[in-house]
Motif scaffolding. Structure first.
Motif, short mmCIF file in Angstrom:
data_model
loop_
_atom_site.label_atom_id
_atom_site.label_comp_id
_atom_site.label_asym_id
_atom_site.label_seq_id
_atom_site.Cartn_x
_atom_site.Cartn_y
_atom_site.Cartn_z
N ASN A 83 1.06 -1.37 0.20
CA ASN A 83 -0.11 -0.19 -0.06
C ASN A 83 0.51 1.09 -0.33
O ASN A 83 1.64 1.12 1.44
CB ASN A 83 -0.62 0.22 1.26
N VAL A 84 0.85 1.66 -0.89
CA VAL A 84 2.20 3.24 -1.27
C VAL A 84 0.83 4.39 -0.73
O VAL A 84 -0.39 4.81 -2.38
CB VAL A 84 2.32 3.38 -2.33
N ALA A 85 1.38 5.34 -0.28
CA ALA A 85 0.55 6.46 -0.24
C ALA A 85 1.54 8.00 -0.54
O ALA A 85 2.80 7.83 -0.27
CB ALA A 85 0.56 6.51 1.65
N ALA A 86 0.72 8.41 -0.28
CA ALA A 86 1.62 10.14 -1.04
C ALA A 86 1.09 11.14 0.19
O ALA A 86 -0.14 11.46 0.47
CB ALA A 86 2.27 10.91 -2.48
N THR A 87 1.93 11.88 1.19
CA THR A 87 1.42 13.12 1.45
C THR A 87 2.26 14.13 1.77
O THR A 87 3.20 14.15 0.84
CB THR A 87 1.37 12.33 3.28
N ASN A 88 1.97 14.95 1.76
CA ASN A 88 2.46 16.33 2.12
C ASN A 88 3.20 16.85 0.93
O ASN A 88 4.17 16.92 0.41
CB ASN A 88 3.98 16.25 3.16
N VAL A 89 1.85 16.60 -0.23
CA VAL A 89 1.90 16.94 -0.85
C VAL A 89 2.36 18.92 -2.08
O VAL A 89 0.73 19.26 -1.59
CB VAL A 89 1.39 16.08 -2.54
N ASP A 90 2.67 18.92 -2.53
CA ASP A 90 2.76 20.84 -2.60
C ASP A 90 2.04 21.44 -3.97
O ASP A 90 1.24 22.52 -3.95
CB ASP A 90 4.34 21.29 -3.12
N ALA A 91 2.59 20.06 -4.74
CA ALA A 91 1.32 20.65 -6.12
C ALA A 91 1.16 18.86 -7.33
O ALA A 91 1.48 18.13 -7.06
CB ALA A 91 1.99 21.57 -7.44
N PRO A 92 0.20 19.84 -7.74
CA PRO A 92 -0.38 18.29 -8.13
C PRO A 92 0.97 17.26 -9.37
O PRO A 92 2.14 18.23 -10.15
CB PRO A 92 -1.27 18.58 -9.80
N SER A 93 0.71 16.11 -9.03
CA SER A 93 1.85 15.28 -9.35
C SER A 93 1.55 13.67 -9.83
O SER A 93 0.29 13.36 -9.45
CB SER A 93 3.09 15.48 -8.77
N PHE A 94 2.33 12.30 -10.78
CA PHE A 94 2.10 11.39 -10.26
C PHE A 94 3.37 11.01 -9.87
O PHE A 94 4.76 11.14 -9.72
CB PHE A 94 1.62 10.62 -10.88
N ILE A 95 2.58 9.18 -8.61
CA ILE A 95 4.67 8.51 -7.81
C ILE A 95 3.94 7.63 -9.33
O ILE A 95 3.13 6.69 -10.29
CB ILE A 95 4.33 7.87 -7.32
N THR A 96 5.03 7.23 -9.64
CA THR A 96 5.14 5.87 -10.70
C THR A 96 6.33 4.90 -9.67
O THR A 96 7.31 5.21 -9.76
CB THR A 96 5.50 5.84 -12.02
N VAL A 97 6.08 3.38 -9.80
CA VAL A 97 7.00 2.38 -9.56
C VAL A 97 6.94 1.69 -9.88
O VAL A 97 6.56 1.16 -10.70
CB VAL A 97 6.39 1.23 -7.91
N TRP A 98 8.29 1.01 -10.69
CA TRP A 98 8.50 -0.39 -11.10
C TRP A 98 9.72 -0.94 -11.28
O TRP A 98 10.83 -0.82 -9.58
CB TRP A 98 8.97 0.28 -12.45
N PRO A 99 10.52 -2.14 -11.23
CA PRO A 99 11.28 -2.86 -10.92
C PRO A 99 12.75 -2.25 -10.90
O PRO A 99 12.50 -2.16 -11.71
CB PRO A 99 11.06 -4.07 -11.55
N ARG A 100 13.16 -2.49 -10.10
CA ARG A 100 15.08 -1.30 -9.86
C ARG A 100 15.33 -2.18 -11.50
O ARG A 100 15.48 -3.51 -11.08
CB ARG A 100 15.60 -2.11 -8.70
N GLY A 101 16.36 -1.31 -11.29
CA GLY A 101 17.13 -1.84 -12.73
C GLY A 101 16.72 -1.95 -14.34
O GLY A 101 17.84 -1.95 -15.23
#
Length: 820
Positions: free
Chosen positions: A750-768
């Protein structure tokens, strides 16, 4: 040289490993420090012979190995100090007993008659129950010759399984040598207590020390503790062999404590006798199906040189209550696979001494009991006739024959090698482990954390506090918990369920709050799944373990809120689909006409989406893991993905307002044509989706776990103490952290984002791997947003996180992982 009159406690300490020699420390031996704190140090035994025998073990990594359906589990109770066998199994008709034991003799009316000649100590009512069921074996006259009245020597002989010489290993430890055959498994055998006794130490293998209380070090899951564990893990590889061995030992201590902590009960109120607590912990460890084949516990003191009537009666009460507690805690499905045996280093003299006690004796009766034991008397009761005041009773059953009967009859064989000789098998068992009276085998119970496969179902609502669907109607108050039954609800079976895939939605919240979802009947973790507030429904998909009680629990932090739970599938160890995690790949996007026609989705429109054969999902896949997003929304509404061929029900995957960009992970069954259908009320909205994996015949199995925090940039846990972004990446190691083993192939977060300054997006993928053109979380200024992420692990068992447009803090909690 040890004195012959060494006390019981001192003898046991000399025959248990609480290592002090740095050359003897490896990862297993350090486990006895679980629960003692990082600064506890190493405690010495003072026994040179043991320090010699515990050196040279291979510090290889541990692996969980659940018990097979036809394997027996043995629980060994050590009655230390020398139990008075005559006052335990009482000769009712032998006048010599009354004469020689004098006032210590148990009157017939204070016994529980077994036959016309023998009675059980009156406090052993639970043992009498097993006898009445023909499931208690009483082996009389057990000992060795020539006998030895030293606590240390006799204890060493019983523990080693060799009635002579200096002990170099224990009988259970040598059985482990053969059972594990060069492999390493910290969960094969254990002592519940403060140290690891000699009988669990082999030539190559050894048992684990498990505390009889809930450990703090390794068992606390708050962010500060997790950060401390992270620092300990970072010590590995920073020094020489000795330094690395100690560091790895500490890491194993953390991992084992984290595994067993939810299993061990809290110590509340007046604590019961130590043996009762230890037997309860033993039962809980068996229930958890971690793979334990042997669990040992010990208690005493039985060394009743004086004041025996009170002392021995107290021990009998404790023993009986401990067995009652054990079987009350043990899940019934395990019972046909469990046998309990007792031992004591010697009996007592038949003649009472002048201090209302007895002195060190020789042979004594022992108990073996369980549903598959063939009850009755075995061996031969030693005669008391003609015994002088300082003479000891004869031995009729070599204790190695007693062990042979257990090893070959219950543990699967190998007694000749373990005991270095062939000894009589007393044939103590009526049936094989797990076998029922009708010849069938009892099914193994399903427990949280069992490797499981997926069964997709049509989306079904199983809880709604607004109208009282399944649960009571009414809002969920601050710091209140909603218990939601999963097993037996809708398409979910009543048994065999380890985890559930559900969309949990917070609706009509009165103030900012979070919801924590966790397995029923387990401690609430320091994690969250949904972050909501007034004015908007907030859903999030969860893959959460189902407790032994068939429930999940939902905790609300602040204010009031309604809660909805929609089920999309469940996990089971029996037949189901395996997960094949993929690198994130876009499946469709209505903004550009990728995978579907271009243009916004209307309020009554049904959009068919071809999945099988696209974005890495093969033909024949039966379910898919998709991150679904809505954007450029014209009005409030929702989106729902359902299999083609089914009428869309009253469930949803995403809820939105005008102008929102929101995402939610979806695990959904494919229609018979390999397609999905997208529906949702509300005016026009664009929709897009990224594939993260699929379920089919090949792939990995899931282990659901009690949630644990892996990453928190606010605290410097899992990454530097700093917000991430814009256009910044962090690599987060997952394998061998937060309860995820080194061989994990994918993780459920479960991934969460907080203290967000402005609209954005987060991407998660396998390292390498190259950054994909996908996203997992879509952020708005001032919001706290969460989403489930199921992602394959990359190089070094790690994931890469990237925040694209503005700064924020990122948190991630482990809900499960995949193994081959």
């Amino acid at each position: 040289m040890l004195p012959s009159d060494i006390s019981t406690r001192a003898a046991l300490a000399h025959l248990s490993a609480t290592d002090r020699d740095p050359h003897g420390i490896d990862r297993r031996r350090f486990l006895q420090l679980v629960g003692m704190g990082a600064g506890a140090g190493l405690i010495g035994t003072g026994s040179a012979s043991l320090l010699d025998l515990i050196t040279g073990h291979d510090p290889s990594s541990w692996a969980v190995g659940p018990v097979a359906p036809d394997q027996g589990i043995l629980v060994v109770i050590g009655m230390y100090g020398g139990n008075d066998g005559l006052n335990t199994v009482v000769p009712l008709t032998d006048g010599n007993y009354d004469e020689q034991h004098g006032t210590l003799a148990v009157p017939p009316e204070h016994t529980l008659p077994l036959d016309g000649n023998t009675g059980l100590n009156g406090h052993l009512s639970e043992f009498k129950r097993w006898w009445d069921q023909d499931q208690l074996a009483i082996v009389e006259g057990v000992g060795y010759e020539p006998d030895d009245q030293s606590h240390f020597n006799s204890m060493a002989y019983w523990m080693s399984g060799r009635p002579h010489g200096v002990p170099s290993s224990g009988w259970i430890g040598r059985w482990l040598d053969g059972y594990l055959a060069g492999q390493t498994d910290l969960y094969a055998a254990a002592e519940v207590g403060h140290s690891v006794p000699l009988h669990l130490i082999g030539q190559q293998q050894r048992g684990t020390g498990v505390p009889d209380h809930r450990p703090d070090w390794g068992g606390s899951f708050d962010t500060r503790s997790e950060r401390n564990y992270q620092a300990v893990r970072a010590m590995r590889g920073a020094g020489g062999n000795w330094y690395d061995a100690v560091a790895q030992a500490a890491v194993d201590a953390i991992d084992v404590a984290g595994t067993i902590s939810p299993i061990i009960p809290d110590s509340t109120g007046l604590p019961p006798a130590e043996i009762i607590v230890r037997m309860e912990v033993a039962a809980r460890l068996i229930n958890a199906n971690l793979g334990f084949r042997v669990l040992t516990v010990g208690f005493g003191d039985f060394d009743s040189h004086a004041g025996q009537p009170e002392m021995h009666s107290a021990r009998m009460v404790e023993l009986n209550d401990a067995v009652v507690k054990f079987f009350a805690t043990l899940r019934p499905e395990w019972s046909p696979r469990v046998t309990v045996m007792t031992f004591s280093e010697f009996g007592r003299t038949s003649w009472a001494n002048d201090g209302q006690g007895t002195d060190h004796g020789s042979s004594a009766p022992q108990f073996v009991f369980g549903p598959n034991v063939k009850g009755g008397f075995y061996g031969q009761r030693p005669t008391l006739a003609g015994l002088g005041r300082w003479q000891r009773m004869a031995t009729h059953v070599d204790f190695r024959s007693y062990y042979t009967s257990i090893i070959d009859g219950w543990l699967g064989g190998g007694a000749g090698s373990v005991l270095e000789g062939n000894f009589e098998n007393l044939e103590l068992f009526a049936r094989a482990p797990g076998q029922l009276e009708d010849g069938s085998f009892a099914p193994l119970p399903v427990v949280l954390g069992a490797p499981s496969t997926f069964v997709p179902v049509a989306p079904t609502r199983i809880a709604d506090t607004r109208d009282g669907t399944i649960v009571r109607p009414g809002v969920l108050g601050p710091e209140h918990t909603l218990r939601v039954q999963v097993a037996g609800m809708g398409p979910v079976p009543t048994s065999g369920v380890t985890a559930v895939v559900a969309n949990v939605t917070a609706v009509d919240a009165s103030e900012p709050h979070f919801l924590t979802v966790y397995p029923g009947g387990t401690p609430r973790p320091v994690t969250s799944n949904i972050n909501g507030g007034p004015g908007r429904p907030v859903p999030n998909l969860v893959v959460i373990g189902v407790g032994d009680d068939g429930f999940i629990e939902v905790f609300n932090s602040h204010g009031t809120t309604h809660c909805l739970v929609d089920v999309f599938g469940y996990f089971t160890p029996s037949a189901g689909d395996r997960l094949m995690p993929l690198s994130p790949t876009r499946l469709f996007d209505t903004r550009i006409g990728q995978g579907v026609r271009s243009g916004k989705v209307g309020p009554t429109e049904i959009v068919e989406i071809a999945v099988a054969g696209h974005a890495g999902v093969p033909v024949g896949a039966r379910a898919v893991v998709i991150n679904l997003a809505a954007t450029e929304t014209d009005a409030p509404g929702y989106l729902a993905l359902t299999p083609t061929g089914q009428t869309p029900g009253g469930t949803s995957n995403i809820n939105f307002f005008a102008g929102d960009t929101v995402a939610n992970l979806v695990i959904v069954q494919l229609g018979p044509d390999g397609k999905l259908q997208l529906t949702g009320p509300g005016s026009g909205k664009h929709a897009l989706a990224d594939v993260f994996g699929y379920f089919g015949d090949t792939g990995d199995r899931l282990r659901a776990v009690s949630p644990r925090r892996l990453l928190d940039t606010r605290e410097g846990l899992g990454a530097p103490l700093a917000r991430i972004g814009p256009q910044r990446t962090i690599d987060v190691t997952v394998a061998s952290r937060a309860g995820v083993p080194a061989n994990a192939t994918a993780v459920v977060l479960n991934v969460a984002a907080t203290n967000v300054d402005a609209p954005s997006f987060i991407t998660v993928w396998p390292r390498g791997e190259p950054q994909p053109g996908t996203s997992n979380l879509n952020l708005a200024a001032g919001q706290t947003v969460a989403n489930l992420v199921i992602c394959r692990l990359g190089v070094g068992g790690a994931l890469t996180f990237r925040n694209e447009l503005s700064e924020c803090d990122v948190l991630a909690d482990v809900l499960g992982y995949c193994v081959p």
